[in-house]
Design a protein around this motif. Structure first.
Motif, mmCIF file in Angstrom:
data_model
loop_
_atom_site.group_PDB
_atom_site.id
_atom_site.type_symbol
_atom_site.label_atom_id
_atom_site.label_comp_id
_atom_site.label_asym_id
_atom_site.label_seq_id
_atom_site.Cartn_x
_atom_site.Cartn_y
_atom_site.Cartn_z
ATOM 1 N N ALA A 72 -5.730 1.851 -8.393
ATOM 2 C CA ALA A 72 -4.887 2.191 -9.543
ATOM 3 C C ALA A 72 -5.521 1.904 -10.894
ATOM 4 C CB ALA A 72 -3.544 1.450 -9.438
ATOM 5 N N TRP B 46 3.444 1.713 -1.729
ATOM 6 C CA TRP B 46 3.886 1.953 -3.105
ATOM 7 C C TRP B 46 2.768 2.505 -3.993
ATOM 8 C CZ3 TRP B 46 8.886 1.607 -4.552
ATOM 9 C CH2 TRP B 46 9.764 0.889 -3.728
ATOM 10 N N LEU B 47 1.533 2.508 -3.502
ATOM 11 C CA LEU B 47 0.406 2.974 -4.312
ATOM 12 C C LEU B 47 0.583 4.406 -4.821
ATOM 13 C CD1 LEU B 47 -2.801 1.477 -2.658
ATOM 14 C CD2 LEU B 47 -2.199 1.374 -5.080
ATOM 15 N N PRO B 48 0.937 5.381 -3.956
ATOM 16 C CA PRO B 48 1.094 6.752 -4.468
ATOM 17 C C PRO B 48 2.162 6.858 -5.554
ATOM 18 C CG PRO B 48 0.990 6.744 -2.072
ATOM 19 C CD PRO B 48 1.128 5.324 -2.488
ATOM 20 N N ILE B 49 3.269 6.124 -5.374
ATOM 21 C CA ILE B 49 4.325 6.163 -6.386
ATOM 22 C C ILE B 49 3.836 5.544 -7.682
ATOM 23 C CG2 ILE B 49 6.620 5.280 -6.970
ATOM 24 C CD1 ILE B 49 7.349 5.504 -4.047
ATOM 25 N N SER B 50 3.106 4.442 -7.577
ATOM 26 C CA SER B 50 2.588 3.781 -8.769
ATOM 27 C C SER B 50 1.660 4.697 -9.555
ATOM 28 C CB SER B 50 1.847 2.499 -8.366
ATOM 29 O OG SER B 50 1.190 1.920 -9.469
ATOM 30 N N ILE B 51 0.752 5.380 -8.848
ATOM 31 C CA ILE B 51 -0.189 6.276 -9.523
ATOM 32 C C ILE B 51 0.533 7.494 -10.102
ATOM 33 C CG2 ILE B 51 -2.196 7.760 -9.177
ATOM 34 C CD1 ILE B 51 -3.130 5.775 -7.041
ATOM 35 N N ALA B 52 1.517 8.024 -9.346
ATOM 36 C CA ALA B 52 2.247 9.200 -9.822
ATOM 37 C C ALA B 52 3.066 8.894 -11.067
ATOM 38 C CB ALA B 52 3.157 9.733 -8.709
ATOM 39 N N THR C 188 0.815 -1.216 0.000
ATOM 40 C CA THR C 188 0.000 0.000 0.000
ATOM 41 C C THR C 188 0.847 1.264 0.000
ATOM 42 O OG1 THR C 188 -0.154 -0.280 2.411
ATOM 43 C CG2 THR C 188 -2.000 -1.058 1.090
#
Length: 287
Positions: free
Chosen positions: A230, A139-145, A137
């Protein structure tokens, strides 16, 4: 030769405690607890619900799944889930397959290198152990960014989740190879690459398959987490959307679907394990 084969086939399959259980009997034993849970769940419900209407009973979940799987697609928005089960399963399965395959292609060779070479271990292993506790979880912001709302963002998270158990189990399997086997192969003139390919890799395979099974389970967890945020398709998206609109029957049907897919994919890994490592069963027969 035929006598030996007959003896091997005639030996009963053993389970913990030394009891010989036929395959059909083992299947029936495995079904006892799920059947008891479902029956208890159904009997505890009133008017088709449990806990004051918070959860539906199994019969309502079954009806919802039938409409989700085989119902006619709705164009009026009355039942947006009708007839979309197979599509959601395909989306999630493809993402798991992609992320899991990438994790294998990176994790297994890297784990062998870390377990085989002290230099590689000193350079790479500390970083892996440092990043490993970071949850999916996070890593979610990095994945979306980086990737936006796209399939590749989901695949990225699945790869991250499956990678660590694969590389760690491969590393330990490589390190635990009997050192006398390696010395004997080297004394017989084998090159380090041949020793790695013919001695280390076969001996490490049991640990590698253990890592694959753990990694695959985490991959199914990661796909649900990633699809909630995502991407806008798949079982995770349906689960979150159904919860948001109060369709707990679809939520539970979704959970059961995820569990069955995880079980079937794990069963497939076990079958491959038994085929590749059939020499271990021959050793147990001869013991």
């Amino acid at each position: 030769m035929s006598t030996i084969t007959t003896e091997r086939r005639s030996k009963p399959r053993r389970v913990a405690g030394g009891l010989a259980v036929p395959r059909v009997g083992a299947t029936l034993l495995a079904l006892i607890l799920p059947v008891v849970l479902v029956v208890s769940w159904q009997m505890s419900g009133t008017n088709g619900s449990v806990f004051g209407g918070a959860l539906p009973t199994p019969d309502r979940v079954w009806e919802a799944w039938l409409k989700w799987a085989f119902g006619a697609s709705s164009t009026m928005g009355l039942n947006p889930y009708s007839g979309t089960w197979a599509e959601s399963v395909v989306f999630s399965t493809i993402r798991v397959a992609k992320g899991f395959a990438i994790a294998i292609l990176i994790g297994v060779p890297l784990g062998i290198c870390i377990g085989w070479s002290k230099l590689v271990s000193m350079v790479i292993d500390p970083t892996i152990q440092w990043l490993r506790p970071v949850p999916i979880t996070a890593w979610l912001p990095i994945s979306i960014a980086v990737f936006g709302i796209s399939d590749f963002g989901s695949v990225f998270l699945i790869t991250i989740g499956a990678f660590y158990p694969i590389v760690i189990n491969t590393t330990h399997g490589t390190r635990d190879v009997e050192k006398n086997w390696i010395r004997a192969a080297l004394m017989m003139g084998s090159s380090p690459f041949t020793v790695l390919r013919r001695v280390v890799l076969p001996a490490a395979l049991p640990s590698i398959f253990t890592g694959l099974r753990i990694g695959l389970g985490i991959a199914w967890t990661a796909v649900i987490v990633s699809e909630m945020v995502a991407v806008k398709s798949g079982l995770g998206y349906v689960l979150w959307d159904a919860y948001y609109v109060g369709r707990m029957d679809i939520v539970i049907a979704d959970m059961v679907t995820i569990g069955l897919l995880g079980y079937l994919s794990d069963w497939l890994i076990v079958r491959v394990d038994h085929f590749v490592l059939r020499w271990r069963r021959l050793q147990s027969y001869n013991a």
